[in-house]
Write a protein that holds these residues in place. Structure first.
Motif, PDB file in Angstrom:
ATOM      1  N   SER A 168       0.829  -1.204   0.000  1.00 50.19           N
ATOM      2  CA  SER A 168       0.000   0.000   0.000  1.00 50.19           C
ATOM      3  C   SER A 168       0.866   1.258   0.000  1.00 50.19           C
ATOM      4  O   SER A 168       0.465   2.282  -0.560  1.00 50.19           O
ATOM      5  CB  SER A 168      -0.961   0.010   1.192  1.00 50.19           C
ATOM      6  OG  SER A 168      -0.299   0.330   2.396  1.00 50.19           O
ATOM      7  N   ALA A 169       2.060   1.194   0.613  1.00 51.13           N
ATOM      8  CA  ALA A 169       2.970   2.339   0.556  1.00 51.13           C
ATOM      9  C   ALA A 169       3.372   2.623  -0.884  1.00 51.13           C
ATOM     10  O   ALA A 169       3.365   3.779  -1.331  1.00 51.13           O
ATOM     11  CB  ALA A 169       4.201   2.076   1.417  1.00 51.13           C
ATOM     12  N   ILE A 170       3.705   1.566  -1.607  1.00 53.26           N
ATOM     13  CA  ILE A 170       4.091   1.738  -3.013  1.00 53.26           C
ATOM     14  C   ILE A 170       2.906   2.255  -3.824  1.00 53.26           C
ATOM     15  O   ILE A 170       3.057   3.157  -4.669  1.00 53.26           O
ATOM     16  CB  ILE A 170       4.592   0.398  -3.595  1.00 53.26           C
ATOM     17  CG1 ILE A 170       5.829  -0.087  -2.831  1.00 53.26           C
ATOM     18  CG2 ILE A 170       4.898   0.544  -5.084  1.00 53.26           C
ATOM     19  CD1 ILE A 170       6.987   0.878  -2.801  1.00 53.26           C
ATOM     20  N   GLU A 171       1.716   1.728  -3.555  1.00 58.78           N
ATOM     21  CA  GLU A 171       0.527   2.185  -4.288  1.00 58.78           C
ATOM     22  C   GLU A 171       0.264   3.670  -4.054  1.00 58.78           C
ATOM     23  O   GLU A 171      -0.091   4.404  -4.994  1.00 58.78           O
ATOM     24  CB  GLU A 171      -0.685   1.361  -3.847  1.00 58.78           C
ATOM     25  CG  GLU A 171      -0.671  -0.078  -4.362  1.00 58.78           C
ATOM     26  CD  GLU A 171      -1.770  -0.917  -3.751  1.00 58.78           C
ATOM     27  OE1 GLU A 171      -2.602  -0.347  -2.995  1.00 58.78           O
ATOM     28  OE2 GLU A 171      -1.791  -2.141  -3.995  1.00 58.78           O
ATOM     29  N   LYS A 172       0.421   4.126  -2.821  1.00 53.66           N
ATOM     30  CA  LYS A 172       0.167   5.545  -2.519  1.00 53.66           C
ATOM     31  C   LYS A 172       1.167   6.442  -3.235  1.00 53.66           C
ATOM     32  O   LYS A 172       0.807   7.500  -3.761  1.00 53.66           O
ATOM     33  CB  LYS A 172       0.231   5.777  -1.009  1.00 53.66           C
ATOM     34  CG  LYS A 172      -0.940   5.206  -0.231  1.00 53.66           C
ATOM     35  CD  LYS A 172      -1.010   5.762   1.186  1.00 53.66           C
ATOM     36  CE  LYS A 172      -1.510   7.182   1.192  1.00 53.66           C
ATOM     37  NZ  LYS A 172      -1.831   7.668   2.567  1.00 53.66           N
ATOM     38  N   ILE A 173       2.418   6.019  -3.261  1.00 56.69           N
ATOM     39  CA  ILE A 173       3.433   6.820  -3.947  1.00 56.69           C
ATOM     40  C   ILE A 173       3.167   6.834  -5.453  1.00 56.69           C
ATOM     41  O   ILE A 173       3.231   7.883  -6.096  1.00 56.69           O
ATOM     42  CB  ILE A 173       4.849   6.293  -3.633  1.00 56.69           C
ATOM     43  CG1 ILE A 173       5.150   6.467  -2.141  1.00 56.69           C
ATOM     44  CG2 ILE A 173       5.897   7.022  -4.474  1.00 56.69           C
ATOM     45  CD1 ILE A 173       6.425   5.792  -1.682  1.00 56.69           C
ATOM     46  N   ILE A 186       9.236  -3.103 -10.646  1.00 62.92           N
ATOM     47  CA  ILE A 186       8.679  -4.012  -9.641  1.00 62.92           C
ATOM     48  C   ILE A 186       9.780  -4.889  -9.050  1.00 62.92           C
ATOM     49  O   ILE A 186       9.852  -5.096  -7.828  1.00 62.92           O
ATOM     50  CB  ILE A 186       7.563  -4.875 -10.252  1.00 62.92           C
ATOM     51  CG1 ILE A 186       6.351  -3.988 -10.596  1.00 62.92           C
ATOM     52  CG2 ILE A 186       7.152  -5.997  -9.308  1.00 62.92           C
ATOM     53  CD1 ILE A 186       5.284  -4.689 -11.405  1.00 62.92           C
ATOM     54  N   GLU A 187      10.668  -5.369  -9.893  1.00 58.92           N
ATOM     55  CA  GLU A 187      11.772  -6.215  -9.416  1.00 58.92           C
ATOM     56  C   GLU A 187      12.700  -5.438  -8.475  1.00 58.92           C
ATOM     57  O   GLU A 187      13.130  -5.945  -7.431  1.00 58.92           O
ATOM     58  CB  GLU A 187      12.569  -6.759 -10.602  1.00 58.92           C
ATOM     59  CG  GLU A 187      13.678  -7.713 -10.203  1.00 58.92           C
ATOM     60  CD  GLU A 187      14.390  -8.308 -11.402  1.00 58.92           C
ATOM     61  OE1 GLU A 187      15.427  -8.976 -11.198  1.00 58.92           O
ATOM     62  OE2 GLU A 187      13.922  -8.116 -12.545  1.00 58.92           O
ATOM     63  N   LEU A 188      12.976  -4.193  -8.824  1.00 59.96           N
ATOM     64  CA  LEU A 188      13.832  -3.364  -7.965  1.00 59.96           C
ATOM     65  C   LEU A 188      13.136  -3.051  -6.644  1.00 59.96           C
ATOM     66  O   LEU A 188      13.769  -3.051  -5.579  1.00 59.96           O
ATOM     67  CB  LEU A 188      14.195  -2.069  -8.683  1.00 59.96           C
ATOM     68  CG  LEU A 188      15.178  -2.184  -9.849  1.00 59.96           C
ATOM     69  CD1 LEU A 188      15.276  -0.861 -10.594  1.00 59.96           C
ATOM     70  CD2 LEU A 188      16.561  -2.609  -9.348  1.00 59.96           C
ATOM     71  N   LEU A 189      11.850  -2.784  -6.695  1.00 61.58           N
ATOM     72  CA  LEU A 189      11.118  -2.440  -5.485  1.00 61.58           C
ATOM     73  C   LEU A 189      11.016  -3.613  -4.524  1.00 61.58           C
ATOM     74  O   LEU A 189      10.990  -3.420  -3.294  1.00 61.58           O
ATOM     75  CB  LEU A 189       9.721  -1.930  -5.835  1.00 61.58           C
ATOM     76  CG  LEU A 189       9.677  -0.542  -6.472  1.00 61.58           C
ATOM     77  CD1 LEU A 189       8.287  -0.250  -7.017  1.00 61.58           C
ATOM     78  CD2 LEU A 189      10.088   0.535  -5.470  1.00 61.58           C
ATOM     79  N   GLU A 190      10.976  -4.823  -5.044  1.00 58.34           N
ATOM     80  CA  GLU A 190      10.899  -5.996  -4.167  1.00 58.34           C
ATOM     81  C   GLU A 190      12.099  -6.078  -3.224  1.00 58.34           C
ATOM     82  O   GLU A 190      11.990  -6.579  -2.104  1.00 58.34           O
ATOM     83  CB  GLU A 190      10.787  -7.270  -5.010  1.00 58.34           C
ATOM     84  CG  GLU A 190       9.415  -7.443  -5.651  1.00 58.34           C
ATOM     85  CD  GLU A 190       9.353  -8.644  -6.584  1.00 58.34           C
ATOM     86  OE1 GLU A 190      10.416  -9.263  -6.829  1.00 58.34           O
ATOM     87  OE2 GLU A 190       8.241  -8.961  -7.063  1.00 58.34           O
ATOM     88  N   LYS A 191      13.232  -5.543  -3.654  1.00 57.74           N
ATOM     89  CA  LYS A 191      14.434  -5.555  -2.809  1.00 57.74           C
ATOM     90  C   LYS A 191      14.321  -4.590  -1.636  1.00 57.74           C
ATOM     91  O   LYS A 191      15.111  -4.661  -0.691  1.00 57.74           O
ATOM     92  CB  LYS A 191      15.656  -5.199  -3.649  1.00 57.74           C
ATOM     93  CG  LYS A 191      15.951  -6.183  -4.769  1.00 57.74           C
ATOM     94  CD  LYS A 191      17.142  -5.729  -5.607  1.00 57.74           C
ATOM     95  CE  LYS A 191      17.408  -6.691  -6.747  1.00 57.74           C
ATOM     96  NZ  LYS A 191      18.542  -6.248  -7.600  1.00 57.74           N
ATOM     97  N   GLU A 192      13.350  -3.673  -1.710  1.00 56.96           N
ATOM     98  CA  GLU A 192      13.170  -2.688  -0.649  1.00 56.96           C
ATOM     99  C   GLU A 192      12.103  -3.113   0.367  1.00 56.96           C
ATOM    100  O   GLU A 192      11.899  -2.416   1.362  1.00 56.96           O
ATOM    101  CB  GLU A 192      12.765  -1.336  -1.248  1.00 56.96           C
ATOM    102  CG  GLU A 192      13.752  -0.758  -2.225  1.00 56.96           C
ATOM    103  CD  GLU A 192      15.086  -0.386  -1.578  1.00 56.96           C
ATOM    104  OE1 GLU A 192      15.114  -0.197  -0.334  1.00 56.96           O
ATOM    105  OE2 GLU A 192      16.085  -0.270  -2.299  1.00 56.96           O
ATOM    106  N   SER A 193      11.445  -4.229   0.138  1.00 55.38           N
ATOM    107  CA  SER A 193      10.404  -4.672   1.060  1.00 55.38           C
ATOM    108  C   SER A 193      11.025  -5.131   2.376  1.00 55.38           C
ATOM    109  O   SER A 193      12.198  -5.527   2.424  1.00 55.38           O
ATOM    110  CB  SER A 193       9.601  -5.823   0.448  1.00 55.38           C
ATOM    111  OG  SER A 193      10.404  -6.992   0.371  1.00 55.38           O
ATOM    112  N   PRO A 194      10.278  -5.064   3.481  1.00 57.83           N
ATOM    113  CA  PRO A 194      10.826  -5.488   4.778  1.00 57.83           C
ATOM    114  C   PRO A 194      11.363  -6.913   4.768  1.00 57.83           C
ATOM    115  O   PRO A 194      12.345  -7.212   5.453  1.00 57.83           O
ATOM    116  CB  PRO A 194       9.620  -5.353   5.717  1.00 57.83           C
ATOM    117  CG  PRO A 194       8.753  -4.337   5.075  1.00 57.83           C
ATOM    118  CD  PRO A 194       8.925  -4.527   3.594  1.00 57.83           C
ATOM    119  N   GLU A 195      10.725  -7.771   3.977  1.00 60.33           N
ATOM    120  CA  GLU A 195      11.169  -9.165   3.931  1.00 60.33           C
ATOM    121  C   GLU A 195      12.516  -9.318   3.239  1.00 60.33           C
ATOM    122  O   GLU A 195      13.249 -10.270   3.492  1.00 60.33           O
ATOM    123  CB  GLU A 195      10.129 -10.019   3.201  1.00 60.33           C
ATOM    124  CG  GLU A 195       8.789 -10.135   3.914  1.00 60.33           C
ATOM    125  CD  GLU A 195       7.911  -8.909   3.705  1.00 60.33           C
ATOM    126  OE1 GLU A 195       6.918  -8.780   4.446  1.00 60.33           O
ATOM    127  OE2 GLU A 195       8.216  -8.082   2.823  1.00 60.33           O
TER     128      GLU A 195
END
Length: 257
Positions: A168-173, A186-195
């Motif tokens: 939801s943070a990514i969606e809001k941005i 999307i692939e780059l953003l997955e590296k920024e997830s808490p997991e």
């Protein structure tokens, strides 16, 4: 293109937000990327407060709220406002003092670190949570920015949301910046997830000890007496945060009657 302003409290996943916004909005490097407060902090406070942010084609991070120019017309910018539970942030600043590099001479830095370490986190927080970096007043310009922002040109996307509901943070941005993500983003953003963040070489926790990835660290690091003290002190700020970030109000109101 209207400039993007990331207006944030310090030590609040600031670097992660910075990378995420660059991936979403500046993947083609068309924006001038500037850590704006870092570039002007050598100015006297009055001059910093009077500084006008560039209105076009820039991505600006401003991470010292007390010196933000309160005359800023937020309709001229696309603004992302981030804040973090001050109780957790106080713990993070304690660890920052122990590990983060500074411009001090080595012997001065070593002496300062030893003094902080010898105090321990409870005594340090007891002494420090009302100073200019950690006081309730520190957050007032962040809240004022929310009140003065145009709804369609600003979004509150907080540390709590980034950690607890990354999608939801990514969606809001993306909604604010009117960007539809491609597969590479999307692939780059997955590296920024808490997991995934602990395996991300860019994560600040892989360079300096003391970083964390979830709200609530104060409950594990501070004594009950100090928690009661800072709960009482930060209650006005925590209630404001619950108001502006209602999806995660329970995190700010934890321990507040």
């Amino acid at each position: 293109m209207k400039s993007i302003v990331l207006f944030t409290s310090q030590t609040s996943a600031t670097a992660s937000f910075e990378r995420i916004i660059n991936i979403i909005a500046n993947h083609d490097k068309s924006l001038t990327h500037r850590r704006f407060y870092d570039e002007i902090m050598h100015l006297p406070p009055k001059e910093v407060r009077n500084t006008v942010l560039p209105k076009e084609d820039a991505f600006l991070l401003f991470n010292y709220p007390p010196l933000f120019n309160t005359d800023t017309n937020f309709k001229d910018y696309r603004t992302i406002i981030n804040f973090r539970d001050p109780r957790d942030r106080t713990c993070n600043v304690y660890h920052w003092h122990l590990s983060h590099p500074t411009n001090e001479a080595p012997e001065i830095r070593a002496a300062r670190i030893e003094k902080v370490r010898s105090l321990g986190i409870d005594a340090w927080v007891h002494q420090s949570h009302r100073n200019s970096l950690l006081s309730n007043d520190y957050y007032s310009n962040l809240f004022g920015a929310i009140d003065r922002s145009s709804g369609e040109m600003a979004a509150v996307v907080t540390y709590a949301r980034l950690c607890m509901d990354f999608d939801s943070a990514i969606e809001k941005i993306c909604s604010l910046l009117q960007v539809e993500l491609n597969d590479a983003q999307i692939e780059l953003l997955e590296k920024e997830s808490p997991e995934s963040i602990s395996s991300n070489s860019s994560w600040i926790g892989n360079r300096w000890a003391g970083s964390d990835v979830l709200p609530g660290r104060f409950k594990n690091e501070l004594s009950e007496d100090v928690i009661a003290e800072i709960n009482a002190y930060y209650e006005p700020t925590l209630r404001q945060m619950a108001k502006y970030d209602p999806d995660f109000a329970h995190t700010y109101l934890d321990g507040i009657e």
